[in-house]
Design a protein around this motif. Structure first.
Motif, short mmCIF file in Angstrom:
data_model
loop_
_atom_site.label_atom_id
_atom_site.label_comp_id
_atom_site.label_asym_id
_atom_site.label_seq_id
_atom_site.Cartn_x
_atom_site.Cartn_y
_atom_site.Cartn_z
N MET A 1 -2.28 7.10 -14.09
CA MET A 1 -3.17 6.65 -13.36
C MET A 1 -4.60 7.12 -13.83
SD MET A 1 -3.98 7.76 -8.96
CE MET A 1 -2.36 6.85 -8.50
N ARG A 2 -5.36 5.92 -13.76
CA ARG A 2 -6.70 6.30 -14.45
C ARG A 2 -7.47 7.13 -13.75
NH1 ARG A 2 -7.79 2.69 -18.60
NH2 ARG A 2 -6.42 0.87 -19.04
N GLY A 3 -8.65 7.72 -14.47
CA GLY A 3 -9.37 8.73 -13.72
C GLY A 3 -9.95 8.11 -12.31
N TRP A 4 -10.32 6.89 -12.43
CA TRP A 4 -11.18 6.27 -11.36
C TRP A 4 -10.36 6.14 -10.13
CZ3 TRP A 4 -10.12 1.79 -8.99
CH2 TRP A 4 -9.55 0.92 -9.57
N SER A 5 -9.33 5.56 -10.39
CA SER A 5 -8.05 5.26 -9.35
C SER A 5 -7.53 6.65 -8.78
CB SER A 5 -7.14 4.47 -10.22
OG SER A 5 -6.45 5.10 -11.15
N ALA A 6 -7.67 7.65 -9.52
CA ALA A 6 -7.00 8.94 -9.04
C ALA A 6 -7.98 9.39 -7.89
CB ALA A 6 -6.83 9.96 -10.07
N VAL A 7 -9.30 9.53 -8.27
CA VAL A 7 -10.44 9.74 -7.31
C VAL A 7 -10.41 8.94 -5.98
CG1 VAL A 7 -12.77 10.42 -7.18
CG2 VAL A 7 -11.70 10.81 -9.06
N TYR A 8 -10.32 7.71 -6.31
CA TYR A 8 -10.24 6.79 -5.33
C TYR A 8 -9.01 6.92 -4.22
CZ TYR A 8 -10.22 2.09 -2.71
OH TYR A 8 -10.27 1.21 -1.80
N TYR A 9 -7.84 7.18 -4.88
CA TYR A 9 -6.79 7.26 -4.39
C TYR A 9 -6.86 8.56 -3.58
CZ TYR A 9 -1.73 7.71 -3.30
OH TYR A 9 -0.28 8.00 -2.84
N ARG A 10 -7.34 9.44 -3.81
CA ARG A 10 -7.48 10.90 -3.34
C ARG A 10 -8.35 10.59 -1.87
NH1 ARG A 10 -11.86 13.90 -2.48
NH2 ARG A 10 -11.50 15.96 -1.49
N GLU A 11 -9.76 9.70 -2.08
CA GLU A 11 -10.12 9.39 -0.87
C GLU A 11 -9.72 8.69 0.19
OE1 GLU A 11 -12.95 10.95 -0.44
OE2 GLU A 11 -13.93 11.79 -2.36
N ILE A 12 -8.63 7.76 -0.31
CA ILE A 12 -8.25 7.04 0.71
C ILE A 12 -6.97 7.63 1.43
CG2 ILE A 12 -6.60 4.78 0.76
CD1 ILE A 12 -9.49 4.14 0.34
N ILE B 1 -7.24 10.89 2.18
CA ILE B 1 -7.87 11.39 3.39
C ILE B 1 -8.50 10.52 4.45
CG2 ILE B 1 -10.25 12.66 3.89
CD1 ILE B 1 -9.86 13.90 0.88
N LEU B 2 -8.95 9.26 3.92
CA LEU B 2 -9.28 8.12 5.19
C LEU B 2 -8.01 7.98 5.84
CD1 LEU B 2 -11.33 6.24 6.31
CD2 LEU B 2 -10.69 4.91 4.48
N ARG B 3 -6.89 7.76 5.30
CA ARG B 3 -5.95 7.52 6.25
C ARG B 3 -5.34 8.49 7.02
NH1 ARG B 3 -0.19 6.08 2.83
NH2 ARG B 3 -0.13 8.63 2.70
N LYS B 4 -5.45 9.81 6.78
CA LYS B 4 -5.11 10.86 7.57
C LYS B 4 -6.08 10.61 8.78
CE LYS B 4 -4.37 15.77 7.43
NZ LYS B 4 -4.25 17.05 6.53
N ARG B 5 -7.16 10.48 8.66
CA ARG B 5 -8.49 10.52 9.91
C ARG B 5 -8.50 9.22 10.33
NH1 ARG B 5 -12.90 13.72 6.23
NH2 ARG B 5 -11.61 15.57 6.08
N ILE B 6 -7.61 8.00 10.05
CA ILE B 6 -8.25 6.86 10.36
C ILE B 6 -8.29 6.54 11.92
CG2 ILE B 6 -5.48 6.17 10.43
CD1 ILE B 6 -8.49 3.76 8.84
N THR C 1 -15.17 0.47 0.61
CA THR C 1 -14.05 0.35 1.74
C THR C 1 -14.29 0.77 3.07
OG1 THR C 1 -12.38 0.95 -0.30
CG2 THR C 1 -11.58 1.20 2.06
N ARG C 2 -14.92 1.74 3.17
CA ARG C 2 -15.44 2.24 4.61
C ARG C 2 -16.35 1.17 5.36
NH1 ARG C 2 -15.96 7.72 6.47
NH2 ARG C 2 -18.07 6.99 6.96
N ALA C 3 -17.12 0.56 4.27
CA ALA C 3 -18.30 -0.41 4.93
C ALA C 3 -17.40 -1.60 5.46
CB ALA C 3 -19.08 -0.95 3.87
#
Length: 244
Positions: free
Chosen positions: A1-12, A14-19, A109-111
């Motif tokens: 997994m590329r660096g940017w996708s790993a960070v983005y996946y982490r944020e997603i 967390i967002l899914r857990k609090r959706i 994504t949040r927007a």
């Protein structure tokens, strides 16, 4: 997994857990504005040749894309000073552009989620508008701009108090003065000259024209893209300095 996708996946994740909490939180403000301003004040009012409700909804969508894009600044602030996650990013072989890209994508994504909620509320209240390519393009550019600005400022502030000041003195005034609730053309000419330099003014104008089935002015998209690119470069520089 590329660096940017790993960070983005982490944020997603967390967002899914609090959706459900996020959806409820994102729904409160537009619902209050629709009820209070749309029905309470402007039910029988026409603005720019349309009902005030139809005029208001694209403005709320532009405002929401700005707020949701910028709100990632608070989360970044927390990860830096409380969870120390940013230190892990610093230690990892992760380039600044990868980190900024991931956080900006998360802001977009949040927007998208926030604006989707608003369009859904509009449908529930019987507001039928055209949510076409021009509408979502302007929304994405606006979110890109404010998400990039959020990353840059999150690297500069040192506390939650400073973060709150930025929201109170920058984001909130723009949200109310950028043509979200009223036509900018109704303001005095010297005020219009000032509001012209606010990105939310161009986002609200483009999204409103698109929602009404018109072709928005290309100038608004060019200005949003140029300001967004500038903020993205500033974010790269600020992240680079924070790593040092």
């Amino acid at each position: 997994m590329r660096g940017w996708s790993a960070v983005y996946y982490r944020e997603i994740l967390i967002l899914r857990k609090r959706i459900f909490r996020q959806i409820a939180s994102m729904s409160v403000m537009p619902l209050l504005y629709i009820v209070a301003f749309g029905y309470g004040l402007g039910k029988d009012v026409t603005v720019a040749g349309t009902t005030y409700m139809a005029f208001l909804l694209p403005g709320l969508a532009a405002m929401s894309s700005m707020i949701q894009g910028f709100n990632i600044a608070s989360e970044i602030n927390i990860t830096r000073f409380y969870w120390r996650v940013f230190e892990e990013f610093q230690a990892a072989p992760l380039r600044s552009i990868a980190y900024v890209t991931a956080e900006v994508l998360y802001g977009i994504t949040r927007a998208i989620l926030g604006v989707t909620i608003i369009t859904g509320l509009g449908w529930m209240f019987g507001i039928r508008l055209s949510y076409n390519f021009y509408f979502w393009s302007a929304m994405t550019l606006n979110a890109f701009l404010f998400a990039s600005l959020a990353v840059a400022l999150a690297m500069l502030v040192r506390s939650h108090a400073d973060q709150a000041l930025l929201v109170n003195f920058v984001i909130t005034p723009m949200g109310f003065l950028g043509g979200t609730f009223f036509p900018v053309e109704k303001m005095p000419s010297w005020v219009q000259s000032i509001l012209y330099y606010l990105p939310i003014t161009h986002a609200a104008r483009a999204m409103r024209d698109a929602a009404m089935g018109k072709v928005p002015d290309t100038e608004s998209y060019v200005i949003l893209a140029a300001m967004g690119a500038l903020c993205f470069v500033c974010a790269l520089m600020c992240v680079g300095m924070a790593k040092e």
